[in-house]
Design an enzyme around this catalytic site. Structure first.
Site, PDB file in Angstrom:
ATOM      1  N   ASP A 290      58.214  20.733 -23.477  1.00  0.00           N
ATOM      2  CA  ASP A 290      58.125  21.955 -24.259  1.00  0.00           C
ATOM      3  C   ASP A 290      59.042  21.760 -25.468  1.00  0.00           C
ATOM      4  OD1 ASP A 290      57.816  25.463 -23.297  1.00  0.00           O
ATOM      5  OD2 ASP A 290      57.675  24.464 -25.243  1.00  0.00           O
TER       6      ASP A 290
HETATM    7  C1  GLC Z   1      57.030  27.278 -27.221  1.00  0.00           C
HETATM    8  C2  GLC Z   1      56.407  27.596 -25.890  1.00  0.00           C
HETATM    9  C3  GLC Z   1      55.232  26.727 -25.551  1.00  0.00           C
HETATM   10  C4  GLC Z   1      54.520  26.350 -26.834  1.00  0.00           C
HETATM   11  C5  GLC Z   1      55.450  25.439 -27.606  1.00  0.00           C
HETATM   12  C6  GLC Z   1      54.858  25.014 -28.954  1.00  0.00           C
HETATM   13  O1  GLC Z   1      58.425  27.432 -27.171  1.00  0.00           O
HETATM   14  O2  GLC Z   1      57.252  27.634 -24.752  1.00  0.00           O
HETATM   15  O3  GLC Z   1      54.399  27.451 -24.650  1.00  0.00           O
HETATM   16  O4  GLC Z   1      53.308  25.681 -26.541  1.00  0.00           O
HETATM   17  O5  GLC Z   1      56.733  26.022 -27.800  1.00  0.00           O
HETATM   18  O6  GLC Z   1      54.758  26.127 -29.798  1.00  0.00           O
END
Ligand code: GLC
Length: 751
Positions: A290
């Site tokens: 993430d």
């Molecule tokens: C965010 C979220 C994730 C998302 C990623 C990219 O913090 O937790 O679900 O896909 O970053 O935006």
């Protein structure tokens, strides 16, 4: 020799050829990967494991200085495997061209984005879609999202989010499929299929990503990014199965999360990512971190520094790092110092390359960069029609005393009250990154198609309507101006439509709340209106279950309309005036008060389920044990009667269950027939009920239908503490009904 009917023979032969063709394709890709891997330097391999965030308008000049310039240089060196948040065929083409034509091996980029419930044309938020219990509609919704996303150059979405959660204080419940594992698993499958389609190499299909692996939805106290500490039975039986359903649907990627799970950050958890995901489940795709979750191993107190974080992330099976740059800075030296085996790097790169080959990017890196298609597909009328149908199916009728609904076309003087009635932004929800502000059909706009004889008063200001996804939403809790005007309007009207709820950015990521009442002065407004005119229809717009307890006791009609996306107003109006008979069922329990949370239908019995009149049993002294509205609950403008529940357990491998459902009302309607089981005695205690089947049917007024289910070991078993799937003999109770509480019951013995 036994003769097979010709059609069976033909089907079997064609299936054999189809599978053989897939095998041949996989072998061809494996060979291409081997060939490419052999030619890659260690730096280039690590480069594939690096994903950067889009940071400048690539159609403009190359960035000078700062980390944008560094990223630009890395792109040219082939040290970037994917980008996120870069959209538009022109911008994507420019970056793809830079990498394909200027880097040594020209390995194309993946372009990822959070296409959560649509790109430009927005469907209802996923929790609302879950309320439809309509897998075909949900798959189609994801299909449309993929068509629009791929038309702007994207080939990867960070969806579906398949986190189970039982805590509406957590803002991201809006993004998932609710509290139930079985329903969540069916939705996961439908959404993966919708995004990836039948042919991933087609230009209108994109790789999906099941997230967040794992247990992010069990954040303590519903507080965002907070600690997760759950037992093995909850992990194995409640949390993991929705991810397994996505893997079984051939999801091409899995994203890990920000949380620790039982003391170990999931991003650094080799048991989860290697033993379970890659070995036991044989995920073929890649694991992406993430946003900066690898770097966050340091603040978690799991890694000493970024170099250590890179080592631990790679060893734990995080194949690609999103944005925090520790891999590209430290993995090469970690390998050279023997801290990370190059074989682990090779495995990660194989997975990344496999997705790129399957997408067809090596055959044509610019296949997603068709500007004509971009113009044709975005906001296409067919997409608007489809999301309207999805929105109608997502609405849940929570109360309809004296059948106040549906409204008559000549309903007399209608008052519309509440700031959200005129809001064209909040109904788009919090994950509307790719769409455009103020593109939702507001409730007022939808109403106009049915009645011009209404007056509108917003009532007191609720929140700063223009708050964006980076800001906290400020709620007005003091300024009552507008209250008198609204009450006066209600007093002179025949029926009052009150549109109340949350701002679009009061739920979603980083939007945990400790108070789940209607925000601000909305309940005060409702009570003041109720004083002068109780003939109220409450229309709730929200991203999570709310404690609408006073409302449920005092307001005659309540529609749960969530955040329905682009077609919000049209969908609500069709339900309000009866052109669509509401069929939604709650995918998540509504609590009476925050103190009850977590409250969910598939709870355990405890040793003292109810010993009234004495006090020594599992209950609160100041609140009821029951929820305000239970899982699976939803009314219709007609009525359904259940009868003749029969079980035939003669074939122990396929227990037959039948029930008859009758539409005893005066209009046609859809009903979600729900099947629950209870394993009465087991070596690991089982919940008082678990959803194990459902069918959404349409019945004309007066018609009956016999509905059949089959229970196999897959539905009757559970995972023990060793993560072994077991089916234990003994008595099982079967419950079938219109929600998780109102059910017919029968039992059978599993031998
Ligand atoms: C965010 C979220 C994730 C998302 C990623 C990219 O913090 O937790 O679900 O896909 O970053 O935006």
């Amino acid at each position: 020799m036994k003769r097979f009917p010709a059609h069976i023979l033909i089907f079997s032969i064609s299936l054999w050829f189809h599978n053989a063709e897939i095998m041949a394709q996989q072998n061809k890709i494996d060979k291409q990967i081997d060939d490419l891997l052999q030619r890659m330097t260690l730096e280039e391999k690590v480069g594939q494991m690096n994903q950067y965030n889009g940071f400048w308008d690539a159609t403009g000049p190359a960035p000078q200085g700062g980390n944008a310039a560094v990223k630009y240089e890395h792109l040219k060196k082939g040290w970037v495997g994917a980008m996120l948040n870069v959209t538009g065929t022109e911008e994507v083409r420019k970056l793809q061209k830079l990498v394909v034509e200027e880097s040594r091996l020209g390995i194309p980029l993946l372009f990822g984005y959070d296409v959560i419930h649509g790109y430009k044309t927005l469907a209802p938020i996923p929790l609302a879609e879950a309320a439809s219990w309509d897998m075909e509609a949900i798959e189609n919704s994801a299909r449309i999202a993929a068509i629009e996303a791929s038309s702007v150059g994207l080939n990867w979405t960070f969806a579906p989010m398949v986190d189970i959660s039982r805590d509406p204080r957590w803002g991201r419940v809006m993004e998932g499929g609710g509290e139930d594992t079985y329903l969540g698993g069916q939705i996961a499958k439908a959404r993966v299929k919708g995004f990836q389609g039948e042919d991933l190499s087609a230009p209108n299909t994109i790789a999906a990503c099941a997230k967040h692996f794992a247990a992010y939805g069990f954040a303590e106290a519903g507080k965002e990014y907070n600690t997760v500490d759950i037992g093995t039975s909850t992990l194995f039986n409640t949390v993991l199965p929705t991810f397994k359903a996505a893997v079984d649907a051939d999801v091409k990627s899995v994203m890990n999360g920000f949380n620790i799970l039982n003391g170990i950050p999931v991003t650094g958890d080799a048991f989860l990512q290697r033993e379970v995901l890659k070995e036991k489940w044989a995920l073929q795709g890649l694991v992406v971190s993430d946003w900066a979750s690898i770097a966050e191993l340091v603040p978690h107190g799991f890694a000493e520094d970024m170099k250590h974080a890179a080592e631990l992330g790679a060893k734990a099976g995080s194949d690609m790092e999103m944005e925090s740059g520790s891999y590209v800075a430290h993995l090469v030296s970690n390998v050279k110092e023997g801290k990370v085996k190059e074989s682990l790097i090779d495995d990660a790169v194989r997975r990344i390359l496999r997705v790129k080959f399957e997408l067809g990017l090596f055959d044509d890196p610019y296949k997603y960069c068709d500007s004509a298609r971009e113009k044709e597909k975005l906001y296409h009328p067919d997409h608007k029609e489809a999301v309207l149908e999805m929105a109608k199916k997502s609405i849940v009728l929570l109360k309809n005393e004296n059948n106040i609904l549906p409204l008559a076309k000549n309903q007399g003087k209608i008052a519309v009250i509440g700031e959200l009635a005129d809001d064209t932004n909040s109904p788009l929800g919090s994950w509307r990154l790719g769409s455009d502000n103020n593109t939702a059909v507001s409730f007022l706009e939808g109403l106009k198609a049915y009645s011009q004889d209404f007056k509108y008063a917003p009532g007191p200001k609720v929140f700063n309507k223009d708050a964006n996804f980076l800001q906290e939403v400020e709620v007005n809790a003091t300024d009552t101006s507008g209250m008198e005007e609204a009450v006066a309007l209600a007093k002179e009207s025949d029926v009052v439509l009150m549109v109340l709820g949350e701002h679009g950015f009061q739920s979603g990521e980083a939007r945990s709340r400790t108070n789940l009442n209607l925000p601000g002065l909305q309940l005060d407004l409702l009570k003041a209106v109720h004083e002068v005119n109780p003939n109220i229809v409450l229309i709730v717009m929200n991203g999570r279950p709310l404690t609408i307890t006073w409302e449920a006791e005092n307001v005659p009609a309540i529609l749960e309309t969530w955040q329905l996306g682009t077609q919000t107003g049209n969908a609500i109006a069709e339900v309000l005036f009866g052109d669509y008979n509401p069929s939604g069922k709650l995918p998540m329990t509504f609590p009476r008060s925050v103190g009850q949370i977590p409250i969910y239908y598939n709870h355990f019995n405890t040793g003292r389920p109810n010993l009234e009149p004495n006090v020594f049993w599992s209950h609160y002294s100041d609140e009821q044990n029951t929820p305000l509205f239970p899982f699976g609950y939803g009314l219709s403008y007609t009525q359904f009667e259940y009868s003749d529940l029969e079980i035939d357990s003669s074939d122990q491998s396929a227990i037959k269950v039948n029930v008859t459902v009758k539409n005893s009302g005066s209009v046609a309607g859809e009903e979600v027939v729900q099947l629950y089981i209870r394993d009465k005695v087991a070596s690991v205690t089982r919940p008082v009920k678990e959803l194990k089947g459902f069918k959404k049917i349409l019945l004309e007024a007066g018609d009956s239908q016999k509905i059949a289910f089959t229970l196999t070991d897959a539905e009757l078993g559970f995972f023990d503490h060793n993560y072994e799937f077991v089916v234990e003999p003994g008595m099982f109770e079967v419950m079938i009904g219109t929600n998780s509480q109102d059910v017919l019951r029968q039992s059978f013995e599993k031998r």
